[in-house]
Design a protein around this motif. Structure first.
Motif, PDB file in Angstrom:
ATOM      1  N   VAL A  52      78.452  63.091 -22.977  1.00 45.86           N
ATOM      2  CA  VAL A  52      77.480  63.234 -21.891  1.00 45.86           C
ATOM      3  C   VAL A  52      78.241  63.372 -20.580  1.00 45.86           C
ATOM      4  O   VAL A  52      78.995  62.486 -20.191  1.00 45.86           O
ATOM      5  N   ARG A  53      78.061  64.492 -19.913  1.00 44.77           N
ATOM      6  CA  ARG A  53      78.774  64.795 -18.668  1.00 44.77           C
ATOM      7  C   ARG A  53      77.911  64.450 -17.453  1.00 44.77           C
ATOM      8  O   ARG A  53      76.815  64.960 -17.304  1.00 44.77           O
ATOM      9  N   GLY A  54      78.410  63.563 -16.635  1.00 44.98           N
ATOM     10  CA  GLY A  54      77.688  63.210 -15.415  1.00 44.98           C
ATOM     11  C   GLY A  54      76.472  62.341 -15.660  1.00 44.98           C
ATOM     12  O   GLY A  54      75.610  62.244 -14.816  1.00 44.98           O
ATOM     13  N   GLY A  55      76.394  61.727 -16.808  1.00 51.62           N
ATOM     14  CA  GLY A  55      75.257  60.888 -17.130  1.00 51.62           C
ATOM     15  C   GLY A  55      75.701  59.509 -17.562  1.00 51.62           C
ATOM     16  O   GLY A  55      76.885  59.187 -17.572  1.00 51.62           O
ATOM     17  N   CYS A  72      70.538  61.130 -16.949  1.00 46.14           N
ATOM     18  CA  CYS A  72      71.292  62.076 -16.132  1.00 46.14           C
ATOM     19  C   CYS A  72      70.756  61.998 -14.709  1.00 46.14           C
ATOM     20  O   CYS A  72      69.552  62.179 -14.497  1.00 46.14           O
ATOM     21  N   HIS A  73      71.631  61.733 -13.781  1.00 46.19           N
ATOM     22  CA  HIS A  73      71.270  61.633 -12.362  1.00 46.19           C
ATOM     23  C   HIS A  73      70.128  60.642 -12.148  1.00 46.19           C
ATOM     24  O   HIS A  73      69.210  60.878 -11.382  1.00 46.19           O
ATOM     25  N   ASP A  98      67.002  67.153 -15.104  1.00 44.67           N
ATOM     26  CA  ASP A  98      68.220  67.928 -15.290  1.00 44.67           C
ATOM     27  C   ASP A  98      68.873  67.501 -16.597  1.00 44.67           C
ATOM     28  O   ASP A  98      69.369  66.403 -16.714  1.00 44.67           O
ATOM     29  N   CYS A 101      73.592  67.771 -18.597  1.00 48.42           N
ATOM     30  CA  CYS A 101      74.590  66.752 -18.940  1.00 48.42           C
ATOM     31  C   CYS A 101      74.523  66.378 -20.411  1.00 48.42           C
ATOM     32  O   CYS A 101      75.498  65.909 -20.982  1.00 48.42           O
TER      33      CYS A 101
END
Length: 120
Positions: A52-55, A72-73, A98, A101
């Motif tokens: 998970v990218r950015g989450g 996410c975010h 979004d 992620c």
């Protein structure tokens, strides 16, 4: 008194119409797969934490519960639950949430999901 009642009814209808227009419509993807062992579920959680990218991957709040959430975010995008008879994966997706992620994770798991769906 009658104009006041009509005004309240008209205001109520107007508020309901505006609220219905502004309520986000959530796209929901639901997969049910065979229940996995505790070891497999731990690997799935590690995959989520790694991919998970950015989450954020949040685990169960109490010991013994077998689920995790992906955010996410600051918005929840996925729930993975292995506490019942089946493994349940829920992906919340719409234009307000979004989900990029979670894309690497879903791509990693897609082979398993497709294979399981083909067997069903």
């Amino acid at each position: 008194m009658r104009p006041l009642i009509y005004g309240v009814v008209l205001l109520t209808i107007l508020c309901a119409a505006i609220a219905n227009w502004h309520v986000p419509k959530i796209g929901l993807n639901l997969w049910t797969l065979r229940k996995v062992s505790d070891a497999e579920f731990a690997v799935m959680r590690q995959d989520a934490e790694r991919l998970v990218r950015g989450g954020v991957v949040q685990g169960a709040r109490r010991p013994g519960e077998r689920y995790f959430e992906v955010s996410c975010h600051g918005k929840p995008v996925m729930l993975v639950d292995n506490s019942m008879e089946r493994l349940v994966m829920v992906l919340f997706a719409d234009r307000w949430i979004d989900v990029p992620c979670a894309v690497p994770l879903m791509l990693h798991w897609s082979g398993r999901i497709l294979a399981e769906r083909a067997r069903a």
